[in-house]
Design an enzyme around this catalytic site. Structure first.
Site, PDB file in Angstrom:
ATOM      1  N   GLU A   1      59.926  76.416  -8.144  1.00  0.00           N
ATOM      2  CA  GLU A   1      59.264  76.375  -6.706  1.00  0.00           C
ATOM      3  C   GLU A   1      60.041  75.613  -5.620  1.00  0.00           C
ATOM      4  O   GLU A   1      59.326  74.189  -5.686  1.00  0.00           O
ATOM      5  CB  GLU A   1      57.766  76.487  -7.292  1.00  0.00           C
ATOM      6  CG  GLU A   1      56.063  77.435  -7.841  1.00  0.00           C
ATOM      7  CD  GLU A   1      55.470  76.638  -7.973  1.00  0.00           C
ATOM      8  OE1 GLU A   1      54.941  75.635  -7.310  1.00  0.00           O
ATOM      9  OE2 GLU A   1      54.927  77.648  -8.177  1.00  0.00           O
TER      10      GLU A   1
HETATM   11  C1  NOJ Z   1      52.100  76.096  -6.481  1.00  0.00           C
HETATM   12  C2  NOJ Z   1      51.756  77.137  -7.587  1.00  0.00           C
HETATM   13  O1  NOJ Z   1      52.230  77.147  -8.063  1.00  0.00           O
HETATM   14  C3  NOJ Z   1      51.601  78.318  -6.636  1.00  0.00           C
HETATM   15  O2  NOJ Z   1      51.147  79.455  -7.144  1.00  0.00           O
HETATM   16  C4  NOJ Z   1      51.410  78.496  -5.388  1.00  0.00           C
HETATM   17  O3  NOJ Z   1      51.881  79.491  -4.437  1.00  0.00           O
HETATM   18  C5  NOJ Z   1      52.251  76.926  -4.549  1.00  0.00           C
HETATM   19  N1  NOJ Z   1      51.838  75.512  -4.888  1.00  0.00           N
HETATM   20  C6  NOJ Z   1      51.855  77.598  -3.196  1.00  0.00           C
HETATM   21  O4  NOJ Z   1      50.615  76.549  -3.199  1.00  0.00           O
END
Ligand code: NOJ
Length: 569
Positions: A413
């Site tokens: 991410e």
């Molecule tokens: C990390 C989380 O895992 C995800 O679900 C979220 O959308 C993002 N952070 C942004 O806040």
């Protein structure tokens, strides 16, 4: 002779080029805003991400059970504007369209999560397996593979079956370890011949702290100073158990890998020459990433957590530390249960020590004895907590390399949001964020960090937990007010595509033209989006106005007929 001479000159030249490249590169370490033109190793995997609750919708369709998020979002006042993920992006019905978008971007992988209650509505494998739920994920996985997109599958992105919360107290209860293992085992059995990258948990820090300490997230518990540590303890055990299950039962047949995805901010000492600031910053990272990574890579909680929480628990008159203890057997069972590390990273903080005297109430935050600061000059286009600080990413990646023995890393991410009110698809700040963060990751690769892939968060705008739909992280804009949830590409789609097709940043001349080229198409997308309310209205015409008009016509004709007949009588 001449040949040898040419060869020698060539070698000297190559050496000079190498050395000057190294010098160039070393210079980037001290110069936080430097840019490094080069490409990633061949085979580097580019992807985008989503999670089940944030994207799928279809909350009660085809036999799905309720999750803690379905229950939490139904409580008034928990979520911005009381939004829910009931329909969200309707990913459940639109996954084929979404794979077309991924294919167009030439993504190598797609990271998504499986909703536990969609497959096991009560949470328990022994009670009922929902074949329709299984079929949905089978179709998704098959279509990804048909399009040469590798699935990276997360088993738990926060949507615990609600019944497990109600009956057992969710992650406060150690029985979750076995229930989660049963669910994971079922996923390996049904999907494991096609899925080779498994991630047990996404961002357990958030599950523990926001779910059981601050209560901002489901299940909304505020067990300050104890709940988060207990939840984390059980999550770490559950992760290890699932890794062993895969290792013993499936690895030789399926030849896949199992990792965990940890999300953490970087903590930089306010004053890098001040030892107390350095220690506070180290504490910040150990309480964040180290809390989970140290048991999994090294066998136990970070020493600094044991020291601080132990000492504070003593001062509070408790007989034992609020941080649970792993037995020697558990330590060796947990150590080494990670084939690759998933890393989520968004932002950075400056850190300095701050004393939280005991007596003011227990909490995870007070246990750390530190203060977090931000530089007001850092850009913060969207979420309140998210400042763009690209250089923190390189430091974080290097920290992972040195602390945990240079594990294989997939960035699971990384991305940036904008506020709901922003409907500008020419998202210059997101292009800048991706450009700079991916460049820092490139530098980390050159530093020797073993990064194998990168996942942009997120493919689509989606349900941003307690912020509802008010913060948009997507490469694609989703019009949530339209029942069809149409997707519109932001300019960053084009920009990311260029990074992917070049496998990095080949040279200054080319890269500098990317932003300009990427906004060329977004003006027309902006026009389409502006016309969307009209399209939305046309749906209403077909769904509400037309039936209403028809009914009125029938009624009027009936009345007219009655008059005619009366007249005749
Ligand atoms: C990390 C989380 O895992 C995800 O679900 C979220 O959308 C993002 N952070 C942004 O806040």
């Amino acid at each position: 002779m001449l040949q040898r001479c040419i060869l020698r000159t060539y070698h000297v030249l190559a050496l000079v080029l190498c050395v000057s490249a190294r010098e160039d590169f070393d210079w980037t370490k001290n110069e936080k805003t430097s840019f490094y033109y080069s490409t990633f190793p061949t085979g580097f995997s580019w992807g985008a991400g989503s999670s089940a609750y944030q994207t799928e919708g279809a909350w009660n369709i085809d036999g799905k059970g309720m999750s803690i998020w379905d229950a939490f979002t139904r409580k008034k006042g928990k979520i911005f504007l009381n939004d829910t993920g009931d329909t969200s992006c309707d990913g459940y019905n639109k996954f084929k369209d979404d794979i077309t978008l991924m294919k167009d971007m030439k993504l190598n992988h797609y990271r998504f999560s499986i909703s536990w209650p969609r497959i096991l509505p009560s949470g328990l494998k022994s009670e009922h397996i929902n074949e329709k739920g299984i079929k949905y994920y089978e179709d998704l996985i098959n279509m990804l593979l048909d399009n040469k997109i590798t699935p990276i599958v997360i088993l738990y992105h926060w949507d615990l079956p609600q019944l497990l919360q109600e009956k057992y107290g969710g992650w406060q209860n150690v029985t979750m370890v076995n229930y989660f293992n049963d669910f994971a085992n079922l996923c390996f059995e049904r999907f494991g011949h096609k899925v080779k990258y498994w991630i047990t948990f996404n961002n357990p820090w958030s599950i523990a702290v926001e779910g059981y300490e601050t209560g901002e997230h489901a299940p909304g518990m505020k067990l300050k100073g104890t709940g988060a540590y207990k939840a984390a303890h059980h999550i770490i055990k559950a992760h290890a158990k699932v890794w062993h299950t895969y290792d013993m039962q499936w690895r030789s047949k399926q030849k896949g890998m199992v990792g965990i995805s940890l999300t953490a901010d970087w903590g930089e000492p306010v004053d890098i020459s001040n030892q107390r600031d350095i220690e506070a910053a180290e504490r910040y990272i150990q309480f964040y990433l180290g809390w989970f990574a140290t048991p999994i890579f090294n066998g136990d909680y970070p020493q600094v957590m044991k020291d601080y929480i132990g000492r504070k628990s003593g001062q509070q008159g408790l007989g034992a530390s609020r941080l649970p203890v792993f037995s020697p057997q558990e330590k060796s069972y947990i150590k080494g249960t990670c084939d690759f590390l998933g890393l989520g990273h968004f932002t950075t903080r400056y850190i300095t020590p701050k004393n939280y005297p005991s007596g003011l109430g227990d909490s995870y935050f007070a246990d750390r004895d530190l203060a977090e600061l931000v530089d007001p000059k850092w850009p913060d286009p969207g979420s309140e907590w998210l400042y763009s600080v690209p250089w923190g990413f390189r430091r974080m990646l290097n920290f992972v390399k040195t602390q945990y023995g240079n594990p294989m890393v997939y960035v699971t991410e990384n991305g940036v949001s904008e506020k709901m009110v922003c409907t500008d698809l020419c998202d210059d700040w997101r292009m800048q964020y991706f450009k700079d963060y991916i460049n820092e990751m490139l530098k980390a690769v050159k530093d020797g960090v073993n990064v194998k892939g990168y996942t942009a968060w997120s493919l689509l705008d989606n349900f941003e937990w307690d912020e509802g739909f008010s913060e948009r992280f997507g490469l694609y804009y989703v019009d949530f007010s339209n029942k069809n949830k149409p997707r519109y590409p932001k300019a960053s789609v084009q920009f990311y595509k260029r990074i992917i097709s070049s496998n990095g940043f080949p040279n200054q001349r080319e890269v500098e033209s990317w932003k300009r080229k990427s906004v060329e198409t977004c003006a027309s997308s902006n026009q389409l989006l502006a016309a969307d309310p009209l399209i939305g209205h046309m749906e209403m015409v077909s769904e509400i106005v037309i039936p209403t008009v028809c009914t009125l016509c029938i009624l009027l004709s009936a009345v007219f007929l009655m008059f005619l007949l009366r007249g005749r009588i």
